[in-house]
Design an enzyme around this catalytic site. Structure first.
Site, mmCIF file in Angstrom:
data_model
loop_
_atom_site.group_PDB
_atom_site.id
_atom_site.type_symbol
_atom_site.label_atom_id
_atom_site.label_comp_id
_atom_site.label_asym_id
_atom_site.label_seq_id
_atom_site.Cartn_x
_atom_site.Cartn_y
_atom_site.Cartn_z
ATOM 1 N N ALA A 1 1.071 -1.366 -0.122
ATOM 2 C CA ALA A 1 -0.060 0.195 0.078
ATOM 3 C C ALA A 1 0.811 1.119 -0.165
ATOM 4 C CB ALA A 1 -0.885 -0.063 1.061
ATOM 5 N N HIS A 2 0.761 2.156 -0.962
ATOM 6 C CA HIS A 2 1.574 3.631 -1.108
ATOM 7 C C HIS A 2 0.870 4.507 -1.762
ATOM 8 C CE1 HIS A 2 2.273 1.707 -4.760
ATOM 9 N NE2 HIS A 2 2.587 2.902 -5.142
#
Ligand code: UDP
Length: 364
Positions: free
Chosen positions: A207-208
């Site tokens: 996740a980013h």
């Protein structure tokens, strides 16, 4: 032909790995790395493991806001591309995907009157709050050659009046996946055992996206999803992107995530290790575009932590569920049985060669 290629971050190194070597077999390439990602874990390891040629110019232009970063890139790229032009005619500037590097490369080429070729053109999430969506729309509308990965992308460009510039080459990431995944499968059992993981016995997460990690409420919801999915019986391995790591610390959520049962935070891993984690995972939870596609190609269930996707084929085929940051929906989606078929929608692994041929037809 003489092509200036501009790359700068992790997914672009993967995409360029399908094209650069082939291009250099028949033509000259000047490879510029903007350094949007510049450390070993997000950059150098990709050049090593994917046999990418060393950049001719490597900058360090990461950090800052999108606009600060893009404007710094524009200034530096202008000087480098003008310099490349002084050494011989530049037939085209080649850019990939949807990052600030992509946009900066396209704006500079347009201003210098050099044709632009865009790989992974035509992708749309129809969500203009995403910087990636704005970057890809502007780049597509400046480019002279639109190299698309899927039929959906072709249709998107048709609707925008760009059909004449479009060539369907297939997905360049498929080329790389078809090389890396067999190696990953071969080493998976031993490699996973060394890390106390069992094939099919853990979840993988990444996740980013700015939309998931920059806002504290969204970031808290992300932590809720990840901690709800992880259990001691089925751990969740999360190679932590530096942006996410920084935001977790900033908003005091690091300890909560790190201390949750079954959550295993690790540094970002190189492409072969990531593929090994992916092929062995029970499911992958992600907000990455590339990882959704790689999960599909690996036959691994994907749970996407967004409410839109550019890779709708994976959802239609039943292999990917869009749950946004809803913990209940994410947990429910993980164990939905896999569909019996996985249509071949991302090309045949020859996209890199088709990119080179399309460049030759357009610019040689
Ligand atoms: N990836 C990797 N190591 C990691 C996480 C991702 O090698 O720890 C690879 C992944 O296999 C894919 C690419 O990075 O090829 C995706 O990059 P990212 O998620 O940063 O970008 P996006 O696809 O969302 O633009």
């Amino acid at each position: 032909m003489r092509i200036v290629t501009v790359v700068g971050n992790r997914p672009q190194f993967v995409k360029a790995a399908a094209v650069s070597r082939r291009l250099r077999e028949r033509h000259e390439e000047v490879l510029i790395h903007t350094g949007q990602h510049h450390d070993d874990a997000l950059s150098a390891v990709f050049f090593r493991e994917l046999d990418l040629p060393a950049p001719d110019h490597e900058l360090r232009l990461g950090g800052g806001t999108n606009l600060q970063q893009t404007s710094r890139m524009i200034a530096e790229l202008e000087a480098l591309i003008v310099g490349a032009g002084e050494a011989g005619v530049v037939d085209a500037v080649l850019v990939y995907g949807d990052t600030n590097t992509t946009l900066a490369g396209a704006l500079v080429a347009a201003d210098l009157g050099i044709p632009i070729a865009h790989v992974e053109a035509g992708m749309r999430s129809f969500d203009r709050r995403m910087p990636e969506e704005r970057n890809r729309i502007v780049t597509d509308h400046l480019a002279q050659l639109l190299l698309v990965p899927t039929e959906t992308a072709t249709r998107n460009l048709e609707r925008e009046g760009l059909a004449d510039l479009t060539v369907d080459v297939g997905d360049v990431m498929t080329d790389v996946t078809l090389l890396v995944h067999p190696k990953a499968r071969e080493r998976a059992d031993a490699w996973l055992a060394e890390r106390d993981l069992e094939p099919g016995g853990y979840l993988l997460a990444t996740a980013h996206r700015a939309g998931n990690v920059d806002d504290p409420e969204r970031l808290t919801a992300l932590v809720d999803v990840l901690t709800a999915a992880a259990t001691t019986e089925r751990p969740l391995v999360l190679p932590l992107h530096p942006r996410t790591a920084a935001r977790l610390t900033e908003h005091g959520l690091d300890e909560r995530l790190r201390g949750a049962p079954g959550v295993r935070l690790v540094d970002p891993v190189g492409p072969l290790d990531f593929a090994t984690l992916l092929v062995g995972a029970a499911a992958v939870l992600t907000d990455s575009g590339g990882v959704q596609k790689e999960a599909y190609l690996a036959g691994v269930r994907c749970v996407t932590l967004r409410d839109t996707t550019e890779w709708g084929e994976t959802v239609t085929a039943g292999w990917n569920a869009l749950v946004d940051l809803n913990a209940r929906a994410a947990v429910d989606a993980i164990d939905v049985p896999l569909p019996p078929v996985r249509p071949d929608v991302f090309g045949d692994g020859q996209a890199g060669e088709r990119v080179v041929v399309a460049l030759e037809r357009a610019f040689a």
